[in-house]
Design a protein around this motif. Structure first.
Motif, PDB file in Angstrom:
ATOM      1  N   GLY A 142       1.595   0.028  -8.523  1.00  0.00           N
ATOM      2  CA  GLY A 142       1.985   1.031  -7.551  1.00  0.00           C
ATOM      3  C   GLY A 142       2.036   0.472  -6.149  1.00  0.00           C
ATOM      4  O   GLY A 142       1.829  -0.726  -5.923  1.00  0.00           O
ATOM      5  N   PRO A 143       2.303   1.322  -5.178  1.00  0.00           N
ATOM      6  CA  PRO A 143       2.379   0.865  -3.783  1.00  0.00           C
ATOM      7  C   PRO A 143       1.110   0.176  -3.311  1.00  0.00           C
ATOM      8  O   PRO A 143       1.169  -0.756  -2.512  1.00  0.00           O
ATOM      9  CB  PRO A 143       2.625   2.174  -3.014  1.00  0.00           C
ATOM     10  N   GLU A 144      -0.060   0.630  -3.827  1.00  0.00           N
ATOM     11  CA  GLU A 144      -1.313   0.033  -3.358  1.00  0.00           C
ATOM     12  C   GLU A 144      -1.408  -1.443  -3.742  1.00  0.00           C
ATOM     13  O   GLU A 144      -1.881  -2.275  -2.958  1.00  0.00           O
ATOM     14  CB  GLU A 144      -2.518   0.810  -3.922  1.00  0.00           C
ATOM     15  N   ILE A 145      -0.918  -1.815  -4.922  1.00  0.00           N
ATOM     16  CA  ILE A 145      -0.946  -3.216  -5.346  1.00  0.00           C
ATOM     17  C   ILE A 145       0.102  -4.025  -4.584  1.00  0.00           C
ATOM     18  O   ILE A 145      -0.137  -5.166  -4.177  1.00  0.00           O
ATOM     19  CB  ILE A 145      -0.709  -3.317  -6.864  1.00  0.00           C
ATOM     20  N   LEU A 146       1.277  -3.440  -4.387  1.00  0.00           N
ATOM     21  CA  LEU A 146       2.336  -4.165  -3.690  1.00  0.00           C
ATOM     22  C   LEU A 146       1.967  -4.435  -2.236  1.00  0.00           C
ATOM     23  O   LEU A 146       2.249  -5.518  -1.706  1.00  0.00           O
ATOM     24  CB  LEU A 146       3.646  -3.373  -3.777  1.00  0.00           C
ATOM     25  N   VAL A 147       1.333  -3.455  -1.582  1.00  0.00           N
ATOM     26  CA  VAL A 147       0.892  -3.672  -0.201  1.00  0.00           C
ATOM     27  C   VAL A 147      -0.169  -4.761  -0.155  1.00  0.00           C
ATOM     28  O   VAL A 147      -0.119  -5.679   0.688  1.00  0.00           O
ATOM     29  CB  VAL A 147       0.348  -2.359   0.403  1.00  0.00           C
ATOM     30  N   ALA A 148      -1.147  -4.687  -1.060  1.00  0.00           N
ATOM     31  CA  ALA A 148      -2.203  -5.701  -1.110  1.00  0.00           C
ATOM     32  C   ALA A 148      -1.616  -7.081  -1.391  1.00  0.00           C
ATOM     33  O   ALA A 148      -1.997  -8.076  -0.760  1.00  0.00           O
ATOM     34  CB  ALA A 148      -3.228  -5.337  -2.180  1.00  0.00           C
ATOM     35  N   LEU A 149      -0.672  -7.153  -2.322  1.00  0.00           N
ATOM     36  CA  LEU A 149      -0.042  -8.422  -2.666  1.00  0.00           C
ATOM     37  C   LEU A 149       0.693  -9.007  -1.465  1.00  0.00           C
ATOM     38  O   LEU A 149       0.593 -10.205  -1.175  1.00  0.00           O
ATOM     39  CB  LEU A 149       0.928  -8.224  -3.832  1.00  0.00           C
ATOM     40  N   GLY A 150       1.428  -8.162  -0.740  1.00  0.00           N
ATOM     41  CA  GLY A 150       2.152  -8.638   0.428  1.00  0.00           C
ATOM     42  C   GLY A 150       1.235  -9.187   1.503  1.00  0.00           C
ATOM     43  O   GLY A 150       1.497 -10.246   2.090  1.00  0.00           O
ATOM     44  N   LEU A 151       0.131  -8.503   1.756  1.00  0.00           N
ATOM     45  CA  LEU A 151      -0.822  -8.965   2.765  1.00  0.00           C
ATOM     46  C   LEU A 151      -1.480 -10.272   2.352  1.00  0.00           C
ATOM     47  O   LEU A 151      -1.618 -11.201   3.158  1.00  0.00           O
ATOM     48  CB  LEU A 151      -1.893  -7.896   3.005  1.00  0.00           C
ATOM     49  N   VAL A 152      -1.893 -10.360   1.089  1.00  0.00           N
ATOM     50  CA  VAL A 152      -2.548 -11.583   0.610  1.00  0.00           C
ATOM     51  C   VAL A 152      -1.588 -12.767   0.667  1.00  0.00           C
ATOM     52  O   VAL A 152      -1.949 -13.862   1.143  1.00  0.00           O
ATOM     53  CB  VAL A 152      -3.082 -11.387  -0.818  1.00  0.00           C
ATOM     54  N   CYS A 153      -0.357 -12.593   0.211  1.00  0.00           N
ATOM     55  CA  CYS A 153       0.606 -13.695   0.212  1.00  0.00           C
ATOM     56  C   CYS A 153       0.941 -14.140   1.635  1.00  0.00           C
ATOM     57  O   CYS A 153       1.040 -15.345   1.908  1.00  0.00           O
ATOM     58  CB  CYS A 153       1.874 -13.284  -0.534  1.00  0.00           C
ATOM     59  N   ALA A 154       1.121 -13.182   2.548  1.00  0.00           N
ATOM     60  CA  ALA A 154       1.380 -13.540   3.941  1.00  0.00           C
ATOM     61  C   ALA A 154       0.208 -14.325   4.517  1.00  0.00           C
ATOM     62  O   ALA A 154       0.391 -15.314   5.241  1.00  0.00           O
ATOM     63  CB  ALA A 154       1.641 -12.278   4.766  1.00  0.00           C
TER      64      ALA A 154
END
Length: 313
Positions: free
Chosen positions: A273-285
């Motif tokens: 869901g959005p919560e995983i995608l947001v977390a993934l984006g922050l971690v990768c950045a």
């Protein structure tokens, strides 16, 4: 092959493939846990990996003797390895691959922070500090936001993934700050596997029945982890590290959580869901910023002042 100063096509393909292999391994552990108890599985994996690495070293004619002054560091790195995989295998028994991948692969964050505090000459730059903040924010978002189907993942499992990530960073710090830094990578890996094997196998009965009605796929998963991941995979990565600049190799670490989330969703049907995608984006950045090589300004030829220290060529 001769050591290279820059990344080429072979390096890009190889490191991308290794990041994919790590993500596949998370799915493999998750599936294999269904048939073999996690701690027993980790112990069998260490045992098989130790046999393979020892055979490889004998085949290459590499010494397996303990170098003077390395015994304590070897025991410490073996204990850290043991705890890392206790936490990781339990995490993948309790939480999802998608969540575990986002949290576990924050390892460079804890390595950067530990190196800043403990290692001379490893001061944190502004970009690394920003990257650390972004990655920590993404990890915290993943842990605290409990979106998705109820019962799919547990908070304890997420915290185990975080503990495994910190242990992984501690292993890297120990290898760099102790007498083990002068030891071949194969010997460092052998220390970890040999020390962890008896501890994990002796501890396994305290975590429940050793077998959970395993089938062929579960034994195949164990064999895949021993031969492909622990033995061939880790040795291949160590070889790439000897071939390419460390910063270039490390910069590919952001791919592992991406592949982990994609495979958890595609192969296991996990909720993304959005919560995983947001977390993934922050971690990768954050990982991209942490692994950016430091660029020094050019020094004029007639400048008598010593410039900032350069990394070795």
């Amino acid at each position: 092959m001769q050591r290279k100063d820059t990344m080429d096509t072979f390096g890009v393909i190889s490191l991308t493939g290794f990041a994919l292999l790590l993500a596949i391994n998370q799915v493999t552990i998750k599936v294999t846990n269904e048939g073999i108890q996690p701690i027993f599985l980790a112990g069998l994996r260490s045992l098989g990996g130790a046999v393979c690495i020892l055979a490889w070293m004998r085949f290459r004619g590499l010494s397996t003797h303990v170098a003077p002054g390395t015994a304590r560091a070897g025991l410490l790195i073996g204990l850290l390895f043991t705890f890392e995989f206790v936490f990781l295998f339990l995490a993948l028994d309790l939480t999802t691959v998608t969540r575990s991948s986002v949290i576990f692969y924050t390892m460079p964050v804890w390595l950067t922070l530990g190196a800043h505090l403990l290692l001379p000459g490893e001061r944190m730059s502004v970009s690394k500090a920003v990257g650390l903040g972004l990655a920590v924010a993404g990890m915290a978002w993943a842990i605290l936001n409990r979106g998705g189907p109820e019962g799919e993942a547990s908070l304890l499992g997420d915290l185990f993934a975080l503990a495994a990530s910190i242990c992984w960073a501690a292993i890297a710090l120990c290898a760099r700050a102790s007498a083990l830094k002068a030891v071949r990578p194969e010997m460092q890996l052998l220390w970890q596997l040999v020390i962890s094997t008896p501890i994990l196998l002796l501890a396994a009965p305290f975590f429940g029945p050793l077998l959970r009605e395993p089938s062929l796929i579960h034994w195949a998963g164990l064999g895949f982890q021993i031969v492909v991941v622990v033995s061939a995979g880790f040795l291949f990565w160590l070889w790439l590290l000897s071939l390419y600049p460390a910063a270039s190799v490390a910069s590919f670490s952001f791919l592992s959580p991406i592949f982990g989330v994609l495979l958890g969703w595609a192969l296991l049907g996990e909720h993304v869901g959005p919560e995983i995608l947001v977390a993934l984006g922050l971690v990768c950045a954050g990982l991209v910023l942490i692994n950016r090589p430091v660029r020094y300004p050019p020094i004029p030829a007639n400048d008598p002042r010593p410039g900032p220290p350069r990394p070795p060529a």
